[in-house]
Design a protein around this motif. Sequence first.
Motif, PDB file in Angstrom:
ATOM      1  N   TYR A  63      55.968  34.134  66.593  1.00 37.70           N
ATOM      2  CA  TYR A  63      55.497  34.073  67.925  1.00 37.70           C
ATOM      3  C   TYR A  63      54.528  35.207  68.242  1.00 37.70           C
ATOM      4  N   SER A  64      53.248  35.074  68.947  1.00 35.65           N
ATOM      5  CA  SER A  64      52.515  36.250  69.286  1.00 35.65           C
ATOM      6  C   SER A  64      52.038  36.086  70.793  1.00 35.65           C
ATOM      7  N   ASP A  65      52.398  36.987  71.511  1.00 36.36           N
ATOM      8  CA  ASP A  65      52.128  37.096  72.719  1.00 36.36           C
ATOM      9  C   ASP A  65      50.418  36.995  73.002  1.00 36.36           C
ATOM     10  N   THR A  66      49.787  35.787  73.799  1.00 34.90           N
ATOM     11  CA  THR A  66      48.519  35.677  74.039  1.00 34.90           C
ATOM     12  C   THR A  66      48.131  35.757  75.347  1.00 34.90           C
ATOM     13  N   SER A  67      48.969  36.399  76.123  1.00 37.22           N
ATOM     14  CA  SER A  67      48.425  36.676  77.563  1.00 37.22           C
ATOM     15  C   SER A  67      47.576  37.956  77.620  1.00 37.22           C
ATOM     16  N   GLY A  68      48.207  39.010  77.454  1.00 36.87           N
ATOM     17  CA  GLY A  68      47.385  40.245  77.418  1.00 36.87           C
ATOM     18  C   GLY A  68      46.356  40.558  78.245  1.00 36.87           C
ATOM     19  N   CYS A  69      45.474  41.470  77.978  1.00 35.77           N
ATOM     20  CA  CYS A  69      44.409  42.071  78.865  1.00 35.77           C
ATOM     21  C   CYS A  69      43.013  41.733  78.273  1.00 35.77           C
ATOM     22  N   ARG A  70      42.056  41.511  79.188  1.00 38.68           N
ATOM     23  CA  ARG A  70      40.798  41.292  78.700  1.00 38.68           C
ATOM     24  C   ARG A  70      39.936  42.624  79.463  1.00 38.68           C
ATOM     25  N   ILE A  71      39.589  43.410  78.466  1.00 38.55           N
ATOM     26  CA  ILE A  71      38.742  44.654  78.955  1.00 38.55           C
ATOM     27  C   ILE A  71      37.479  44.882  78.407  1.00 38.55           C
ATOM     28  N   SER A  72      36.202  44.931  79.125  1.00 39.76           N
ATOM     29  CA  SER A  72      35.080  45.089  78.518  1.00 39.76           C
ATOM     30  C   SER A  72      34.747  43.744  77.762  1.00 39.76           C
ATOM     31  N   GLY A  73      35.357  42.899  77.724  1.00 34.79           N
ATOM     32  CA  GLY A  73      35.036  41.622  77.030  1.00 34.79           C
ATOM     33  C   GLY A  73      35.897  41.538  75.703  1.00 34.79           C
ATOM     34  N   PHE A  74      36.858  42.797  75.526  1.00 33.74           N
ATOM     35  CA  PHE A  74      37.634  42.675  74.161  1.00 33.74           C
ATOM     36  C   PHE A  74      38.946  42.176  74.790  1.00 33.74           C
ATOM     37  N   GLY A  75      39.851  41.634  73.667  1.00 25.92           N
ATOM     38  CA  GLY A  75      40.789  41.262  74.255  1.00 25.92           C
ATOM     39  C   GLY A  75      42.053  42.171  73.413  1.00 25.92           C
ATOM     40  N   VAL A  76      42.951  42.403  74.318  1.00 25.42           N
ATOM     41  CA  VAL A  76      44.015  43.508  74.206  1.00 25.42           C
ATOM     42  C   VAL A  76      45.394  43.039  74.212  1.00 25.42           C
ATOM     43  N   LYS A  77      46.307  42.995  73.279  1.00 24.05           N
ATOM     44  CA  LYS A  77      47.500  42.563  73.467  1.00 24.05           C
ATOM     45  C   LYS A  77      48.536  43.664  74.367  1.00 24.05           C
ATOM     46  N   PRO A  78      49.611  42.944  74.918  1.00 20.08           N
ATOM     47  CA  PRO A  78      50.074  43.780  75.842  1.00 20.08           C
ATOM     48  C   PRO A  78      50.965  44.587  74.985  1.00 20.08           C
ATOM     49  N   GLY A  79      51.120  46.095  75.525  1.00 22.49           N
ATOM     50  CA  GLY A  79      51.566  47.096  74.879  1.00 22.49           C
ATOM     51  C   GLY A  79      51.087  47.698  73.596  1.00 22.49           C
ATOM     52  N   PHE A 130      51.216  24.460  64.513  1.00 26.56           N
ATOM     53  CA  PHE A 130      51.187  25.710  65.446  1.00 26.56           C
ATOM     54  C   PHE A 130      51.102  25.138  67.209  1.00 26.56           C
ATOM     55  N   GLY A 131      51.357  25.888  67.936  1.00 26.01           N
ATOM     56  CA  GLY A 131      51.353  25.604  69.325  1.00 26.01           C
ATOM     57  C   GLY A 131      51.112  26.579  70.297  1.00 26.01           C
ATOM     58  N   LEU A 132      50.803  26.309  71.597  1.00 21.91           N
ATOM     59  CA  LEU A 132      50.487  27.212  72.641  1.00 21.91           C
ATOM     60  C   LEU A 132      51.566  27.133  73.702  1.00 21.91           C
ATOM     61  N   ILE A 133      52.290  28.047  74.079  1.00 20.51           N
ATOM     62  CA  ILE A 133      53.471  27.714  74.995  1.00 20.51           C
ATOM     63  C   ILE A 133      52.814  28.414  76.379  1.00 20.51           C
ATOM     64  N   ALA A 134      53.048  27.670  77.178  1.00 16.70           N
ATOM     65  CA  ALA A 134      52.605  28.252  78.607  1.00 16.70           C
ATOM     66  C   ALA A 134      53.819  28.728  79.435  1.00 16.70           C
ATOM     67  N   MET A 135      53.817  29.776  79.749  1.00 20.22           N
ATOM     68  CA  MET A 135      54.892  30.672  80.217  1.00 20.22           C
ATOM     69  C   MET A 135      54.481  31.405  81.600  1.00 20.22           C
ATOM     70  N   GLY A 136      54.160  30.533  82.866  1.00 21.41           N
ATOM     71  CA  GLY A 136      53.821  31.025  84.010  1.00 21.41           C
ATOM     72  C   GLY A 136      52.196  31.894  83.634  1.00 21.41           C
ATOM     73  N   SER A 137      52.258  33.040  84.107  1.00 21.97           N
ATOM     74  CA  SER A 137      50.978  33.864  83.841  1.00 21.97           C
ATOM     75  C   SER A 137      50.867  34.347  82.614  1.00 21.97           C
ATOM     76  N   GLN A 138      51.784  34.101  81.655  1.00 18.49           N
ATOM     77  CA  GLN A 138      51.930  34.355  80.205  1.00 18.49           C
ATOM     78  C   GLN A 138      51.797  33.310  79.717  1.00 18.49           C
ATOM     79  N   SER A 139      51.428  33.584  78.221  1.00 15.04           N
ATOM     80  CA  SER A 139      51.252  32.576  77.048  1.00 15.04           C
ATOM     81  C   SER A 139      51.876  33.127  75.758  1.00 15.04           C
ATOM     82  N   VAL A 140      51.970  32.120  74.801  1.00 17.15           N
ATOM     83  CA  VAL A 140      52.575  32.473  73.388  1.00 17.15           C
ATOM     84  C   VAL A 140      52.084  31.607  72.531  1.00 17.15           C
ATOM     85  N   LEU A 141      51.445  32.070  71.326  1.00 19.30           N
ATOM     86  CA  LEU A 141      51.162  31.440  70.064  1.00 19.30           C
ATOM     87  C   LEU A 141      52.330  31.228  69.397  1.00 19.30           C
ATOM     88  N   TRP A 142      52.703  30.122  68.843  1.00 18.57           N
ATOM     89  CA  TRP A 142      53.828  29.528  68.263  1.00 18.57           C
ATOM     90  C   TRP A 142      53.302  29.166  66.901  1.00 18.57           C
TER      91      TRP A 142
END
Length: 784
Positions: free
Chosen positions: A164-180, A123-135
């Motif tokens: 692929y999984s989007d790992t940029s997303g949001c951090r709300i009240s300590g919880f991770g939330v995927k985009p969309g 597996f890998g982590l792909i840096a895409m500017g302000s976004q990232s993806v688990l590969w």
Amino acid sequence: MLLPLLFLFAAAGLTDASIQFPITENTQVDTSLCPITYFGQEYTTIYINFTGEHMFVCFNGYYHPESNGDCIKAPNTESKTYFELNTEDYSFLNSVTFDVKDSINTITNDATCYLRFDHPTTFGLIAMGSQSVLWWYNPPQIIASVLVNGDVVENVPGSENWVYSDTSGCRISGFGVKPGTTRQSLDNCTSLICSNTSVSSTSSCLVKGLCTVTGPTVIDFRGQMNSVSDRCEYTLLQDQSAGFSLKANFLERRRRDVSFVDSVTLDFSQGADIQLLQGHRVLVGGSPVTLSGSVQTFNGVGLSKDQTGVTANISLNGSPVSVFFDGTTAQTYIDVPVSHTFTGLCADSSSSSSSRLSSDSSCQEQYKDPADDTINPTTVIEQCNILKSAPFSSCNAVVDPESYIIACRNTLNKYPAVDGLRCQFLKAYAKACQKSQSTVQNWWTAAKCHHPEPICQDKCSDHEFCGDIHGNTDCRCRAIYASEYTEQNRLGGPTVCKDNTASLTLVGCLLKENGIDYNHLHLNDKTCTGVMDPESHMLKFNFSSDSCGTEVTTNNSQVIFTNAVVTRNSSSDLITRQDKVFIEFSCSHPAPELQNVAFKIIDNSVEVVLQSGEWHYSLTMKAYSDAAQTQLLGPNSDVRLNQKIWIVLETNGLDEEVVSVVTDSCWATSGNSPSSSPRYDLITDGCANAEDGTVQVMGNGQGTSNSFSFNMFEFSGKEPSEVYLHCQLQLVVKKNNSFPLPGCLGVSPPLSWSGWGSSGPARRRRSLRYRRGAPALISMVWTP
């Protein structure tokens, strides 16, 4: 302890890099050449941590079970990986940018670099500017978990193609939330919303959660797990505003140190409580009800039953709550409005101290049983990891199997995989999948489990549970209850002796576990069988001193009544499948213990209560002024010298058909000690003093009471003083309602015994003759 390796690529002055090296220990790596934005936060350092089963790639320190880490968790039993950081493979970066954007519509940036981990998982982590993806690229049963603050945001199953999984997303009240996507916060019941462009917001919500209690383990609505270590009652879920509590009671089974959820109670402040018990039984207000597949309503609760268990559906302020219980697992599904807050283990599995209900502290007592050396940890891992394999793997992306696997391992590493225990955890996971709209098809066939599971059709008592006994499903003894007997190698309680009857109670479940059919047991007399209590499953045998083949023997002046529980044996049976059983039990009448109780004749009488094991009888000495024994000498009685009085020696509590009382001797002394002098004999060797013509002995040895008379006297040559009367008595065994009396009454030879063999007292009835030895003494005194 191995010190972590620290790799500083930036310090080497590198601007473009392709760095590769193996990692076999916990390692910290500077990745500032390829910063990763992970759920709204940028990281330039990673920490690689091996746990023996998994590898954690974390951004905020090494992973610990209690930590709140931002991590990628992947299986890795070999504790090694091959690491690569690459910023210059433009061909790959261009290709992966196209694939990622084609797969994930929330990714808008281009790939700039990647971190890769290879072997045994890739597996890998792909840096895409302000976004990232688990590969991710692995077989379907291999799962990677995306964690934010220790909470699983997503489980990513493997595939034959790149995932692929989007790992940029949001951090709300300590919880991770995927985009969309939207998540619910169980603590304050708000919806956590992350837009396609990773803009966060919140709104009021409905909490939908599943709580699973299986064996000693509680997996709460948040997916956190803890175990109950005692045998108390706990609150699983409480809504004070609705006046409702869901309670669970935990009890032990084969081991004292492992608890299992044993019953569930729906407790209402208004209306009758509903109890879901073992054997798919249900009590409403303490009374049993008969259920079927059709829903029946009791106290506003819809109850139904099928082959798998009992389901209770209720409505709390208009929102549904469903409770399922099959005798081994309780699962609660909620869909409740924001205005309601909950307490209990299902809301927070770590709240055991505040959720414990039992007021009796004995339920908290901890036991430590010896480790079961038949348990193979490797086999346990294989048995529990089946939840990652087909057909269960089809649900892994919906319901994380990790908590169920850990619960399975923790229990099976201490408790043998019997009574369907392994399948219990698999069934709990399959049921959780069903509640999450991801049904696992035909799992019981693949897992080699019964469907449905066998249950005890008959009610097990409070000290029993439903388990396997020699290949059959039946009621077994709970470990704490059974230890009272098994530690002493017994099958039941001690003999209870009372009023010339005896009883012996055997434990039904212990008989079953030892392969004994109680229908094949009887006393020495085959017609005397035990009576099984239908509620407690205790088998009781009774006999009296002259029934059911009772044997009467003597030993050191004790009269012993003995019987035995034995196996019925028929000479017509060609074969037998019953072990031979011989359980001997007895009651005894010992000779009255030596007493030295003196009283003045004006004090009426004396009574001495004597105890033989648990058979009781009493011996009294009374004085009368008439032969009819109607004028009891009392405090105001006057007795003259040479006046005849009658002394009655009487027992109460003896069976006169079996034993008799013999007055061996009576004598008078001027002192209170029986051995003081002078001494004057009234009865010697059971016979009246021939030199004293006033003495007459009546009924000696003919029953449980006798008497004698004599003329009152005082000792000569002394000042008037008390005269003490002492009598010695013995118990003897009768046979055929006749007893050889002392020789002075015409029976010869006197004072002999024929009931002894060369090795001690005889085991069967024999003719017994009177003998002296170990008599009892009772005394009275009068003042001339």
